[in-house]
Design a protein around this motif. Structure first.
Motif, PDB file in Angstrom:
ATOM      1  N   UNK A 265       0.842  -1.201   0.000  1.00  0.00           N
ATOM      2  CA  UNK A 265       0.000   0.000   0.000  1.00  0.00           C
ATOM      3  C   UNK A 265       0.878   1.253   0.000  1.00  0.00           C
ATOM      4  N   UNK A 266       1.915   1.256   0.834  1.00  0.00           N
ATOM      5  CA  UNK A 266       2.792   2.430   0.894  1.00  0.00           C
ATOM      6  C   UNK A 266       3.587   2.605  -0.409  1.00  0.00           C
ATOM      7  N   UNK A 267       4.007   1.496  -0.998  1.00  0.00           N
ATOM      8  CA  UNK A 267       4.743   1.613  -2.272  1.00  0.00           C
ATOM      9  C   UNK A 267       3.829   2.230  -3.331  1.00  0.00           C
TER      10      UNK A 267
ATOM     11  N   UNK B 201      11.517   3.484  -0.156  1.00  0.00           N
ATOM     12  CA  UNK B 201      12.574   2.970   0.701  1.00  0.00           C
ATOM     13  C   UNK B 201      11.950   2.391   1.976  1.00  0.00           C
ATOM     14  N   UNK B 202      12.375   1.193   2.316  1.00  0.00           N
ATOM     15  CA  UNK B 202      11.866   0.564   3.549  1.00  0.00           C
ATOM     16  C   UNK B 202      13.042   0.097   4.380  1.00  0.00           C
ATOM     17  N   UNK B 203      12.989   0.440   5.651  1.00  0.00           N
ATOM     18  CA  UNK B 203      13.988  -0.104   6.569  1.00  0.00           C
ATOM     19  C   UNK B 203      13.282  -1.072   7.521  1.00  0.00           C
ATOM     20  N   UNK B 204      13.833  -2.260   7.629  1.00  0.00           N
ATOM     21  CA  UNK B 204      13.290  -3.276   8.527  1.00  0.00           C
ATOM     22  C   UNK B 204      13.984  -3.125   9.880  1.00  0.00           C
TER      23      UNK B 204
ATOM     24  N   UNK C 143      10.821  -8.490  -3.931  1.00  0.00           N
ATOM     25  CA  UNK C 143      10.246  -8.686  -5.279  1.00  0.00           C
ATOM     26  C   UNK C 143       9.543  -7.422  -5.768  1.00  0.00           C
ATOM     27  N   UNK C 144       9.226  -6.516  -4.830  1.00  0.00           N
ATOM     28  CA  UNK C 144       8.516  -5.290  -5.206  1.00  0.00           C
ATOM     29  C   UNK C 144       9.493  -4.307  -5.831  1.00  0.00           C
ATOM     30  N   UNK C 145       9.434  -4.167  -7.120  1.00  0.00           N
ATOM     31  CA  UNK C 145      10.430  -3.357  -7.832  1.00  0.00           C
ATOM     32  C   UNK C 145      10.205  -1.856  -7.661  1.00  0.00           C
TER      33      UNK C 145
ATOM     34  N   UNK D 174      13.162   1.027  -4.183  1.00  0.00           N
ATOM     35  CA  UNK D 174      14.548   1.187  -4.641  1.00  0.00           C
ATOM     36  C   UNK D 174      15.541   0.702  -3.604  1.00  0.00           C
ATOM     37  N   UNK D 175      15.124   0.806  -2.350  1.00  0.00           N
ATOM     38  CA  UNK D 175      16.085   0.486  -1.314  1.00  0.00           C
ATOM     39  C   UNK D 175      15.383  -0.201  -0.148  1.00  0.00           C
ATOM     40  N   UNK D 176      15.916  -1.385   0.187  1.00  0.00           N
ATOM     41  CA  UNK D 176      15.440  -2.081   1.382  1.00  0.00           C
ATOM     42  C   UNK D 176      16.666  -2.285   2.254  1.00  0.00           C
ATOM     43  N   UNK D 177      16.586  -1.801   3.465  1.00  0.00           N
ATOM     44  CA  UNK D 177      17.749  -1.948   4.342  1.00  0.00           C
ATOM     45  C   UNK D 177      17.276  -2.468   5.696  1.00  0.00           C
TER      46      UNK D 177
END
Ligand code: SAM
Length: 330
Positions: A55-57, A63-66, A86-88, A91-94
């Motif tokens: 939803x946020x994408x 960008x998502x930080x876990x 997998x969600x293109x 751009x950045x998952x950290x």
């Protein structure tokens, strides 16, 4: 669409907490005893976390930080990350971790393209580590650190600066940037310690940390930073990494804040210093469709506080600042 707040700030960055559990007991974050972990069904499931990310994408977050708690204490985290990556549109998952369980997962993180890891490390001395974290895991964290470097991860070290605890280590921590290609970020201590003891001031604010660094590195120079950066970054002679200062208590960077947070129980926060503004878990479990969830997100983002001071002032008085950062996610 691009989710934008009432001050025209685009929201691009989501911090997603996947658990309230932690395998450390850092005294500035959590009490040593008496922490009540929530039953699993009160936490967001991985499916719910993925739905929120989706939803946020769709609303322009890229960008998502876990974070957590400690993300790696949650079972099957890698499977979840595999789906998330997998969600293109992202751009950045950290990921932010204390490094205790992390080493074994580094190859998988790498193959998922998660190559930026923030490692929390407040001290480079084993005895001080034990004192701060109330656990004996210093060597595991350092092992993870060295493995991350040899695997080519982009590593940021987060160190909370605390009077009488690790202030004598500021220079030694900064010296890591001489030896390693890391970014050592000094963070002002915030009152989110799980004890409801709020501090009105801190000795080691960003100015004092910078003074200390200047006294040791007279040629220290400011580096350009992205406009939405929370850290002011610096370099000095012979550094192969850099140092940063995060004015998390002085709140100097709120004007360009592009982030929102979701706790592991699905509560949304539009400011770290504010209260929870939307229970996303409830909406998901009541069966709301994406459009309805988006309109609720938009509604709360349109009521965002100008900065962390205003958010603190507007906070529900029956819920004073002092919850553990492990609940909010840092
Ligand atoms: N377990 C992970 C870790 O250690 O990085 C992620 C969660 S932890 C709550 C995220 C970050 O919040 C850590 O870097 C930690 O040092 C920081 N933190 C926790 N309590 C804090 C406080 N009272 N003031 C400043 N930073 C804090």
């Amino acid at each position: 669409m691009q989710l934008t707040d009432n001050f025209g700030r685009p929201i691009k960055y989501l911090r997603l907490s996947v658990t309230d559990r932690c395998n450390l007991r850092c005294f500035y974050c959590m009490p040593e005893e008496g922490i009540k972990y929530l039953p699993k069904e009160q936490l967001l499931s991985y499916e719910e976390l993925l739905r929120i990310a989706d939803v946020f994408a769709d609303m322009g977050v890229d960008k998502i930080r876990i974070t957590g708690g400690e993300p790696f204490v949650r079972k099957d985290l890698i499977d979840f990350l595999e789906k998330l990556t997998m969600d293109k549109r992202l751009n950045k998952i950290s990921i932010t971790t204390n490094g205790i369980l992390t080493k074994q997962f580094l190859p998988q993180l790498k193959s998922l393209g998660i190559n930026q890891v923030n490692l929390s490390l407040d001290t480079i001395h084993e005895a001080n580590f034990k004192k701060i974290t109330r656990r004996d895991d210093f060597n595991k964290v350092m092992d993870t650190f060295h493995q991350m470097l040899s695997d080519g991860f982009k590593v940021k070290i987060n160190a909370v600066v605390m009077e009488g605890i690790n202030d004598h280590e500021i220079i030694n921590l900064a010296n890591m940037a001489l030896k390693y290609p890391v970014s050592v970020r000094f963070i002002e201590e915030m009152p989110f310690n799980g004890s409801k003891k709020n501090h009105a001031s801190i000795k080691w604010d960003y100015r004092k940390i910078l003074e200390k660094l200047k006294s040791n590195f007279p040629d220290i120079q400011k580096l350009p930073s992205a406009s939405n950066s929370t850290s002011e970054n610096y370099t000095f002679e012979n550094a192969i990494g850099n140092v940063g200062i995060i004015a998390a208590f002085s709140r100097t960077f709120c004007g360009s804040c592009d982030r929102v947070r979701i706790t592991s129980t699905g509560e949304m926060r539009t400011c770290l210093y504010g209260h929870n503004v939307l229970n996303l878990k409830k909406l998901l479990r009541q069966g709301h469709n994406d459009e309805s969830i988006k309109s609720e997100i938009l509604r709360v983002v349109q009521k965002r506080a100008k900065d962390g001071f205003e958010a603190e002032k507007l906070r529900d008085k029956s819920y004073p600042i002092g919850e553990s950062m492990s609940i909010i996610g840092g």
